[in-house]
Design an enzyme around this catalytic site. Structure first.
Site, PDB file in Angstrom:
ATOM      1  N   TYR A  36       0.844  -1.194   0.000  1.00 33.32           N
ATOM      2  CA  TYR A  36       0.000   0.000   0.000  1.00 33.32           C
ATOM      3  C   TYR A  36       0.877   1.240   0.000  1.00 33.32           C
ATOM      4  O   TYR A  36       1.941   1.258   0.628  1.00 33.32           O
ATOM      5  CB  TYR A  36      -0.895  -0.008   1.246  1.00 33.32           C
ATOM      6  CG  TYR A  36      -1.826   1.181   1.363  1.00 33.32           C
ATOM      7  CD1 TYR A  36      -2.880   1.361   0.465  1.00 33.32           C
ATOM      8  CD2 TYR A  36      -1.653   2.123   2.372  1.00 33.32           C
ATOM      9  CE1 TYR A  36      -3.734   2.444   0.576  1.00 33.32           C
ATOM     10  CE2 TYR A  36      -2.503   3.218   2.485  1.00 33.32           C
ATOM     11  CZ  TYR A  36      -3.538   3.368   1.588  1.00 33.32           C
ATOM     12  OH  TYR A  36      -4.387   4.441   1.688  1.00 33.32           O
ATOM     13  N   ASP A  54      -1.287  15.898   6.144  1.00 31.06           N
ATOM     14  CA  ASP A  54      -2.177  15.204   5.205  1.00 31.06           C
ATOM     15  C   ASP A  54      -3.478  15.999   5.063  1.00 31.06           C
ATOM     16  O   ASP A  54      -4.531  15.604   5.560  1.00 31.06           O
ATOM     17  CB  ASP A  54      -2.445  13.786   5.724  1.00 31.06           C
ATOM     18  CG  ASP A  54      -3.314  12.975   4.774  1.00 31.06           C
ATOM     19  OD1 ASP A  54      -3.368  13.316   3.579  1.00 31.06           O
ATOM     20  OD2 ASP A  54      -3.938  12.004   5.248  1.00 31.06           O
ATOM     21  N   ASP A  71      -3.239   5.450  -2.501  1.00 28.72           N
ATOM     22  CA  ASP A  71      -4.195   6.435  -2.014  1.00 28.72           C
ATOM     23  C   ASP A  71      -4.211   7.622  -2.980  1.00 28.72           C
ATOM     24  O   ASP A  71      -3.227   8.340  -3.109  1.00 28.72           O
ATOM     25  CB  ASP A  71      -3.745   6.873  -0.612  1.00 28.72           C
ATOM     26  CG  ASP A  71      -4.615   7.935   0.022  1.00 28.72           C
ATOM     27  OD1 ASP A  71      -5.547   8.425  -0.628  1.00 28.72           O
ATOM     28  OD2 ASP A  71      -4.350   8.273   1.192  1.00 28.72           O
ATOM     29  N   ASP A  89      -6.465  10.138  -2.785  1.00 27.50           N
ATOM     30  CA  ASP A  89      -7.215  11.229  -2.160  1.00 27.50           C
ATOM     31  C   ASP A  89      -8.586  11.392  -2.836  1.00 27.50           C
ATOM     32  O   ASP A  89      -9.313  10.439  -2.987  1.00 27.50           O
ATOM     33  CB  ASP A  89      -6.398  12.523  -2.194  1.00 27.50           C
ATOM     34  CG  ASP A  89      -5.289  12.546  -1.159  1.00 27.50           C
ATOM     35  OD1 ASP A  89      -5.227  11.617  -0.336  1.00 27.50           O
ATOM     36  OD2 ASP A  89      -4.474  13.489  -1.166  1.00 27.50           O
ATOM     37  N   HIS A 121      -7.629   4.182  -4.404  1.00 26.61           N
ATOM     38  CA  HIS A 121      -8.906   4.530  -3.797  1.00 26.61           C
ATOM     39  C   HIS A 121      -9.133   6.033  -3.866  1.00 26.61           C
ATOM     40  O   HIS A 121      -8.212   6.843  -3.750  1.00 26.61           O
ATOM     41  CB  HIS A 121      -9.067   3.979  -2.377  1.00 26.61           C
ATOM     42  CG  HIS A 121      -8.118   4.464  -1.338  1.00 26.61           C
ATOM     43  ND1 HIS A 121      -8.193   5.710  -0.774  1.00 26.61           N
ATOM     44  CD2 HIS A 121      -7.076   3.848  -0.714  1.00 26.61           C
ATOM     45  CE1 HIS A 121      -7.251   5.855   0.143  1.00 26.61           C
ATOM     46  NE2 HIS A 121      -6.543   4.741   0.189  1.00 26.61           N
ATOM     47  N   GLU A 167     -11.845   9.088  -2.443  1.00 31.89           N
ATOM     48  CA  GLU A 167     -12.697   9.291  -1.274  1.00 31.89           C
ATOM     49  C   GLU A 167     -13.757  10.358  -1.533  1.00 31.89           C
ATOM     50  O   GLU A 167     -13.641  11.149  -2.482  1.00 31.89           O
ATOM     51  CB  GLU A 167     -11.841   9.658  -0.065  1.00 31.89           C
ATOM     52  CG  GLU A 167     -11.082  10.950  -0.216  1.00 31.89           C
ATOM     53  CD  GLU A 167      -9.914  11.052   0.753  1.00 31.89           C
ATOM     54  OE1 GLU A 167      -9.852  12.054   1.473  1.00 31.89           O
ATOM     55  OE2 GLU A 167      -9.063  10.135   0.779  1.00 31.89           O
ATOM     56  N   CYS A 188      -6.958  14.243   6.829  1.00 31.39           N
ATOM     57  CA  CYS A 188      -6.696  12.883   7.291  1.00 31.39           C
ATOM     58  C   CYS A 188      -7.989  12.264   7.801  1.00 31.39           C
ATOM     59  O   CYS A 188      -8.761  12.892   8.534  1.00 31.39           O
ATOM     60  CB  CYS A 188      -5.648  12.903   8.397  1.00 31.39           C
ATOM     61  SG  CYS A 188      -5.431  11.308   9.207  1.00 31.39           S
ATOM     62  N   ARG A 247     -13.708   5.102  -1.165  1.00 28.09           N
ATOM     63  CA  ARG A 247     -13.597   5.311   0.281  1.00 28.09           C
ATOM     64  C   ARG A 247     -14.668   6.311   0.728  1.00 28.09           C
ATOM     65  O   ARG A 247     -14.828   7.364   0.104  1.00 28.09           O
ATOM     66  CB  ARG A 247     -12.207   5.840   0.627  1.00 28.09           C
ATOM     67  CG  ARG A 247     -12.100   6.368   2.060  1.00 28.09           C
ATOM     68  CD  ARG A 247     -10.702   6.828   2.374  1.00 28.09           C
ATOM     69  NE  ARG A 247     -10.713   7.974   3.272  1.00 28.09           N
ATOM     70  CZ  ARG A 247      -9.627   8.562   3.758  1.00 28.09           C
ATOM     71  NH1 ARG A 247      -8.430   8.108   3.435  1.00 28.09           N
ATOM     72  NH2 ARG A 247      -9.729   9.613   4.553  1.00 28.09           N
ATOM     73  N   GLU A 257     -13.830   4.540   6.158  1.00 24.86           N
ATOM     74  CA  GLU A 257     -12.820   5.080   7.054  1.00 24.86           C
ATOM     75  C   GLU A 257     -13.382   5.292   8.454  1.00 24.86           C
ATOM     76  O   GLU A 257     -14.550   5.645   8.641  1.00 24.86           O
ATOM     77  CB  GLU A 257     -12.304   6.413   6.492  1.00 24.86           C
ATOM     78  CG  GLU A 257     -11.206   7.067   7.294  1.00 24.86           C
ATOM     79  CD  GLU A 257      -9.927   6.261   7.354  1.00 24.86           C
ATOM     80  OE1 GLU A 257      -9.945   5.159   7.933  1.00 24.86           O
ATOM     81  OE2 GLU A 257      -8.902   6.732   6.830  1.00 24.86           O
ATOM     82  N   ASN A 284      -9.079  -0.406   7.352  1.00 18.38           N
ATOM     83  CA  ASN A 284      -7.881   0.387   7.621  1.00 18.38           C
ATOM     84  C   ASN A 284      -7.485   0.208   9.076  1.00 18.38           C
ATOM     85  O   ASN A 284      -8.178   0.659   9.978  1.00 18.38           O
ATOM     86  CB  ASN A 284      -8.160   1.862   7.333  1.00 18.38           C
ATOM     87  CG  ASN A 284      -6.946   2.747   7.584  1.00 18.38           C
ATOM     88  OD1 ASN A 284      -5.835   2.262   7.779  1.00 18.38           O
ATOM     89  ND2 ASN A 284      -7.156   4.053   7.577  1.00 18.38           N
TER      90      ASN A 284
END
Length: 304
Positions: free
Chosen positions: A51, A65, A92, A94, A119, A121, A129, A164, A194, A216
């Protein structure tokens, strides 16, 4: 020599392996890699995937983040990591780095980088974050457009697009479940919820959603650290440990630097260091020497 300068396995085969793993009935464990060398270690130990965390990419740039990184800043490390491992790499992405058209471009760039999946989101752009408070999510229909744009740009049908949702901590688990169903209907291959907190939350989500699910297990966040065996029993298909290797490395680096500062020498730290011989083993130094010998096995004559 095969497998020396780059992984033997093609990007297409890694993507096929990732899809097969998600439907294998065995949970796929993907520790985060903060550089290519860590990815080689993840493969050697026997994990199913690697990952690449957006939070780690940000931290590597000494940034929080909060959506400050760009597509190229994320895709670059992702490509370097994917190049050296035969394992599939999930990254990731975002919010897709902008509007739906940007999410579509993100998929093409990540495919070209040899990544197996990403992914996206449903946070408002720029994001935060996932384990911090103060997050906001876009309306479901906006995320559906984001996903559809990404899916439309996919050229390799095995490239995994994971949706996500950060809605559980904002709108509640029931709302997150409804979003997950809408995202799956839009074509998401994998759902990542998440900041669920307890095994009961994960069980509730699994019972309500038929799409493959990703958990996660990040440290110091809102989620209880649930063993992979338990998540497997619940029925989760994948689990990520996004920041674990960076946290381990940074803790050790800070402790060591403080001792060098205070003692004036690193002699008391040697038992906490990776030995030169182990590093060379991981880097396959011997095989490079063999490669050199095979290629440069000629001698120049006196008159040449």
């Amino acid at each position: 020599m095969t497998g020396l300068l780059a992984a033997d396995t093609s990007a297409a085969d890694k993507r096929a392996a990732f899809r097969a793993g998600l439907s294998s009935g065995r949970i796929q464990r993907l520790p985060g890699a903060f550089n290519p060398l860590v990815a080689k270690l993840i493969q050697e130990i026997g994990f199913e995937g690697v990952y690449v965390s957006g939070a780690v990419v940000s931290a590597d740039l000494a940034l929080p983040d909060i959506g400050l990184t760009t597509l190229t800043e994320v895709a670059g490390p992702g490509q370097q990591i994917a190049r050296v491992t035969d394992l599939p790499v999930l990254i990731d992405a975002d919010t897709g780095f902008g509007e739906p058209m940007s999410a579509a471009r993100t998929v093409t760039v990540l495919e070209d980088a040899g990544i197996a999946g990403c992914h996206l989101e449903d946070q408002v752009n720029p994001k935060r974050c996932g384990h911090l408070d103060g997050k906001a999510v876009v309306p479901t229909e906006d995320m559906v457009r984001r996903l559809r744009a990404a899916i439309s740009a996919r050229r390799d049908p095995n490239f995994v697009i994971c949706a996500r949702t950060d809605a559980a901590g904002i709108e509640g688990i029931d709302a997150a479940i409804e979003r997950a169903k809408a995202y799956a209907e839009a074509g998401a291959d994998l759902i990542f919820t998440e900041a669920l907190t307890t095994p009961a939350d994960f069980e509730k989500f699994r019972a309500a959603v038929s799409t493959p699910l990703l958990a996660n297990m990040t440290e110091f966040g809102k989620s209880e650290l649930i063993p992979a065996q338990t998540l497997d029993r619940i029925g989760y298909n994948a689990v990520i440990y996004p920041v674990s290797t960076l946290r381990l490395a940074m803790h050790a680096a800070e402790a060591g630097l403080r001792e060098i500062y205070e003692q004036g020498t690193q002699s008391g730290l040697l038992d906490r260091m990776q030995h030169r011989s182990r590093l060379y083993e991981l880097l396959q130094y011997e095989r490079y020497n063999e490669f050199d010998s095979d290629i440069f096995n000629f001698a120049l004559g006196r008159n040449q």
